[in-house]
Design a protein around this motif. Structure first.
Motif, PDB file in Angstrom:
ATOM      1  N   UNK A 212       0.852  -1.185   0.000  1.00  0.00           N
ATOM      2  CA  UNK A 212       0.000   0.000   0.000  1.00  0.00           C
ATOM      3  C   UNK A 212       0.892   1.241   0.000  1.00  0.00           C
ATOM      4  N   UNK A 213       1.190   1.803  -1.194  1.00  0.00           N
ATOM      5  CA  UNK A 213       2.030   3.002  -1.244  1.00  0.00           C
ATOM      6  C   UNK A 213       1.335   4.185  -0.580  1.00  0.00           C
ATOM      7  N   UNK A 214       2.118   4.955   0.181  1.00  0.00           N
ATOM      8  CA  UNK A 214       1.608   6.153   0.844  1.00  0.00           C
ATOM      9  C   UNK A 214       0.357   5.857   1.668  1.00  0.00           C
ATOM     10  N   UNK A 215       0.372   4.718   2.321  1.00  0.00           N
ATOM     11  CA  UNK A 215      -0.773   4.325   3.141  1.00  0.00           C
ATOM     12  C   UNK A 215      -0.877   5.224   4.368  1.00  0.00           C
ATOM     13  N   UNK A 216      -2.089   5.439   4.826  1.00  0.00           N
ATOM     14  CA  UNK A 216      -2.312   6.138   6.087  1.00  0.00           C
ATOM     15  C   UNK A 216      -2.819   5.154   7.136  1.00  0.00           C
ATOM     16  N   UNK A 217      -3.969   4.547   6.851  1.00  0.00           N
ATOM     17  CA  UNK A 217      -4.540   3.576   7.783  1.00  0.00           C
ATOM     18  C   UNK A 217      -4.894   2.300   7.022  1.00  0.00           C
ATOM     19  N   UNK A 218      -4.466   1.164   7.570  1.00  0.00           N
ATOM     20  CA  UNK A 218      -4.885  -0.124   7.034  1.00  0.00           C
ATOM     21  C   UNK A 218      -5.956  -0.701   7.944  1.00  0.00           C
ATOM     22  N   UNK A 219      -7.067  -1.099   7.345  1.00  0.00           N
ATOM     23  CA  UNK A 219      -8.135  -1.759   8.074  1.00  0.00           C
ATOM     24  C   UNK A 219      -8.103  -3.234   7.711  1.00  0.00           C
ATOM     25  N   UNK A 220      -7.822  -4.054   8.720  1.00  0.00           N
ATOM     26  CA  UNK A 220      -7.604  -5.486   8.510  1.00  0.00           C
ATOM     27  C   UNK A 220      -8.734  -6.275   9.151  1.00  0.00           C
ATOM     28  N   UNK A 221      -9.432  -7.071   8.344  1.00  0.00           N
ATOM     29  CA  UNK A 221     -10.473  -7.958   8.857  1.00  0.00           C
ATOM     30  C   UNK A 221     -10.053  -9.399   8.607  1.00  0.00           C
TER      31      UNK A 221
END
Length: 237
Positions: A212-221
């Motif tokens: 995820x380039x330039x990611x801010x928040x990853x939401x993982x389910x």
């Protein structure tokens, strides 16, 4: 920016009998111009080494090397006087710096060892070679992310010469977790060790990877009980 998905069955693969390895990024005889690196993350190898076999002494320079055993135990020796065994549940870091020679062997004469070999480009060349390892308790990452590798100044996990953060998570089916990136100008690469998850709309199965380039928040389910490794790395300056 769009996520970069690398499905498990698209990785480069080598089979030398004693070593079976899958390469997410170009390595050795596997060369894919579209898979050179993700930020400063240069190598992500999924290695299986036969009982009693391993890598004879060989040199490295100016690279941060992280080893994470998934199953089994790995024996290490190097030219700066370090020797030891790392087992599943432990993490090893080695700063090659000005130069180091090391060997890695399966510690068992009866069972294979499976481990992740990861290389990260350092933030400076010519550092003093060093080695460290530590055991991390799985209960400290149940349905959350546990830092196992980080920059020295963070005083979390094992440190390397780079503004990189590695976190492991053991997620129960149905659980939802969030991760906030520390490298907004780089990104986060997620590698699913086991199970099935959905991350920001990308569904991963075991041994899939997604950047995820330039990611801010990853939401993982977690769609199944899952184990995941997040690698939060800067871009090359």
């Amino acid at each position: 920016m769009e996520a970069v998905v690398h499905k498990a069955n698209t990785r480069g693969r080598v089979d030398f009998g004693w070593l079976k390895s899958n390469h997410t990024f170009s390595f050795g005889s596997y060369m894919n111009p579209d898979r050179i690196r993700f930020g400063t993350l240069r190598v992500l190898n999924d290695d299986i080494v036969a009982p009693g076999r391993g890598f004879d002494p060989h040199p490295h320079q100016d690279m941060e090397i992280i080893s994470i055993p998934i199953k089994g135990a790995l024996e290490h020796k190097d030219s700066i006087g370090t020797s030891g065994v790392i087992e599943s549940g432990e993490v090893q870091v080695m700063s090659a710096g000005t130069g180091i020679v090391h060997s890695e062997y399966n510690h068992s004469e009866t069972d294979p060892v499976n481990f992740l070999q990861i290389w990260v480009l350092p933030d400076k060349r010519g550092a003093k070679p060093r080695y460290d390892q530590r055991k991390f308790l799985p209960e400290d990452r149940k349905n959350k992310f546990q830092v196992v590798v980080a920059p020295k100044e963070s005083q979390e996990g094992l440190w390397i010469n780079q503004n990189a953060w590695f976190s492991l998570g053991n997620l129960d089916e149905g659980s939802e977790s969030e991760y906030t990136s520390k490298n907004r100008e780089g990104g986060v690469y997620a590698f699913l060790i086991s199970g099935k998850v959905n991350i920001n709309g990308s569904e991963l199965s075991a041994r899939d990877g997604v950047g995820f380039p330039r990611a801010e928040i990853l939401k993982v389910k977690a769609l199944e009980n899952s184990e995941i490794l997040l690698m939060d790395v800067p871009e090359i300056q």
